[in-house]
Design a protein around this motif. Structure first.
Motif, PDB file in Angstrom:
ATOM      1  N   LEU A  24       0.860  -1.171   0.000  1.00 44.27           N
ATOM      2  CA  LEU A  24       0.000   0.000   0.000  1.00 44.27           C
ATOM      3  C   LEU A  24       0.900   1.225   0.000  1.00 44.27           C
ATOM      4  CD1 LEU A  24      -0.959  -2.097   2.498  1.00 44.27           C
ATOM      5  CD2 LEU A  24      -2.940  -0.599   2.473  1.00 44.27           C
ATOM      6  N   ASN A  25       0.553   2.223  -0.793  1.00 46.61           N
ATOM      7  CA  ASN A  25       1.393   3.407  -0.844  1.00 46.61           C
ATOM      8  C   ASN A  25       0.586   4.614  -1.301  1.00 46.61           C
ATOM      9  OD1 ASN A  25       3.272   5.268  -2.687  1.00 46.61           O
ATOM     10  ND2 ASN A  25       4.473   4.410  -1.017  1.00 46.61           N
ATOM     11  N   CYS A  26       0.856   5.765  -0.687  1.00 45.08           N
ATOM     12  CA  CYS A  26       0.184   6.998  -1.110  1.00 45.08           C
ATOM     13  C   CYS A  26       0.950   8.196  -0.568  1.00 45.08           C
ATOM     14  CB  CYS A  26      -1.262   7.035  -0.596  1.00 45.08           C
ATOM     15  SG  CYS A  26      -2.207   8.452  -1.197  1.00 45.08           S
ATOM     16  N   ASN A  27       1.145   9.200  -1.401  1.00 45.26           N
ATOM     17  CA  ASN A  27       1.664  10.488  -0.926  1.00 45.26           C
ATOM     18  C   ASN A  27       0.907  11.646  -1.593  1.00 45.26           C
ATOM     19  OD1 ASN A  27       2.878  10.047  -3.459  1.00 45.26           O
ATOM     20  ND2 ASN A  27       4.738  11.145  -2.911  1.00 45.26           N
ATOM     21  N   ALA A  28      -0.377  11.404  -1.856  1.00 49.56           N
ATOM     22  CA  ALA A  28      -1.268  12.434  -2.405  1.00 49.56           C
ATOM     23  C   ALA A  28      -2.586  12.358  -1.637  1.00 49.56           C
ATOM     24  CB  ALA A  28      -1.484  12.235  -3.900  1.00 49.56           C
ATOM     25  N   PHE A  29      -2.584  12.893  -0.422  1.00 48.30           N
ATOM     26  CA  PHE A  29      -3.747  12.817   0.460  1.00 48.30           C
ATOM     27  C   PHE A  29      -4.603  14.081   0.363  1.00 48.30           C
ATOM     28  CE2 PHE A  29      -1.067   9.590   2.292  1.00 48.30           C
ATOM     29  CZ  PHE A  29      -1.968   8.643   2.755  1.00 48.30           C
ATOM     30  N   ASP A  30      -5.868  13.919   0.679  1.00 50.15           N
ATOM     31  CA  ASP A  30      -6.780  15.054   0.704  1.00 50.15           C
ATOM     32  C   ASP A  30      -6.367  16.011   1.821  1.00 50.15           C
ATOM     33  OD1 ASP A  30      -8.172  13.578  -1.200  1.00 50.15           O
ATOM     34  OD2 ASP A  30      -9.552  12.730   0.287  1.00 50.15           O
ATOM     35  N   THR A  59      -7.330  10.805   4.343  1.00 49.73           N
ATOM     36  CA  THR A  59      -7.891   9.925   3.326  1.00 49.73           C
ATOM     37  C   THR A  59      -7.361  10.310   1.948  1.00 49.73           C
ATOM     38  OG1 THR A  59      -9.817  11.357   2.979  1.00 49.73           O
ATOM     39  CG2 THR A  59     -10.020   9.617   4.637  1.00 49.73           C
ATOM     40  N   SER A  60      -7.463   9.358   1.029  1.00 48.02           N
ATOM     41  CA  SER A  60      -7.098   9.610  -0.362  1.00 48.02           C
ATOM     42  C   SER A  60      -7.804   8.603  -1.252  1.00 48.02           C
ATOM     43  CB  SER A  60      -5.586   9.499  -0.568  1.00 48.02           C
ATOM     44  OG  SER A  60      -5.246   9.663  -1.938  1.00 48.02           O
TER      45      SER A  60
END
Length: 359
Positions: A214-220, A334-335
């Motif tokens: 799991l990966n994310c660096n564009a969050f709301d 969240t994203s």
């Protein structure tokens, strides 16, 4: 090929561990893979670039390189580079490339003039072009400004990874950064300035038999936040172990939940649902990710070479909740632009497990 100039032109003062190429020149089974990603929040899309080299000594059925892109709406473009000797990479910094002819690290305009198909990448520059027989096409050029490496520039798999007892090694090269440039995808240009960017790599003589990511660096509403989490079954010396970790960079602080400092538990369905719960003495975190999308099969290294053994989407839903030891909520974000993956086998039922210290 000589690539000493990459240390001067393209490396930050404190390079992330394991940035250099790991092949030692031996004939043992070996692969190394690199992952670059740019997310465009304004259109809800991501471009993920995946590069690999297998058995670079040549002469093996598995010898060769591959470039894959997961692009608009999770569409997959991939090309093989059959001659492993045309691949190059620096030992002492992040710099690599593969083309239809021998090269080294080229100036951007020289690459443009001379390379019909291939790529080159460092920690501050990424460029290439691919075209498949069915007419799919991609071309890209963008600069990268790293923000976070991994923790305080530490190894992702702890200090033990430097002893080469893990198969495979896994290193987050850049947990968060910004990319500026353009990508042409099937004839349509996508220009971006300071778009969220990410990079990682893995290497070794074996791939995990089963894994999730799991990966994310564009969050709301959270510009300074990056999540990387994952786990799998991998070899350590002569046994197999199931391990997992969650890493969060948030407003200048690194929150690490790994087997050496945390209790980590997970519940992962074969596709569509990922949940991780972890705690240290000072913090606890819950990460929940879901998708209704079918995902896209991608190729990954196996004992038999690159095979379609994993499934990804770059448009997953994710929620992070982080508390301190007093149960004060530090972060909830969240994203809808999370990268989600399951790979290996068997995935015929939900995988519920845990590892690490118990608190």
């Amino acid at each position: 090929m000589k690539h000493a100039d990459c240390m001067n032109r393209n490396s930050s003062p404190l390079p992330t561990p394991h940035s250099g190429y790991h092949w030692d020149g031996s004939s043992r089974r070996f692969f190394e893979g690199w992952y670059y990603r740019v997310t465009l929040p304004e259109i809800g899309q991501t471009f993920a670039f995946m590069y690999s080299i297998e058995d670079p000594q040549g002469g093996q059925p598995t010898s060769g390189g591959m470039a894959q892109i997961l692009g608009i709406d999770d569409e997959h473009l991939w090309r093989t580079f059959s001659n492993p000797h045309d691949f190059w990479a620096a030992k002492d910094c992040l710099a690599l490339g593969h083309a239809r002819q021998p090269t080294g690290l080229l100036a951007p305009d020289q690459f443009d003039r001379t390379i019909s198909e291939g790529y080159q990448a460092t920690n501050t520059w990424h460029q290439g072009r691919l075209k498949s027989p069915d007419g799919k096409f991609a071309e890209w050029q963008y600069s990268i400004s790293p923000i976070y490496g991994w923790g305080d520039r530490q190894s992702t798999a702890s200090w033990l990874s430097s002893l080469q007892i893990f198969e495979p090694g896994w290193q987050i090269l850049m947990a968060h950064g910004y990319a500026t440039g353009w990508i042409n995808w099937n004839g349509k240009d996508y220009k971006f300035v300071n778009a969220p960017a990410y990079g990682e790599k893995n290497w070794g003589g074996a791939f995990p038999s089963k894994w999730f990511w799991l990966n994310c660096n564009a969050f709301d509403n959270e510009l300074d936040l990056a999540l990387t989490a994952g786990g799998g079954r991998r070899g350590v010396l002569w046994w197999m172990e199931s391990v997992a970790m969650v890493g969060i960079h948030y407003r200048g602080q690194f929150y690490e939940f790994a087997p050496w400092n945390a209790e980590v538990n997970w519940v992962i369905r074969p596709w569509g649902y990922w949940r991780m719960d972890a705690r240290t003495r000072d913090y606890r975190v819950t990460v929940i990710a879901t998708t209704d999308l079918p995902g896209t099969p991608l190729r990954a290294p196996t004992i038999d070479g690159m095979q379609f053994v994993c499934r990804d989407t770059m448009r997953g839903q994710v929620t992070i909740s982080l508390w301190d030891k007093s149960d004060r909520l530090i972060l909830e974000a969240t994203s809808s632009l999370a990268g989600l993956e399951t790979g290996g086998s068997p995935w015929d039922e939900t995988w519920a497990s845990g590892c690490g210290q118990v608190f």
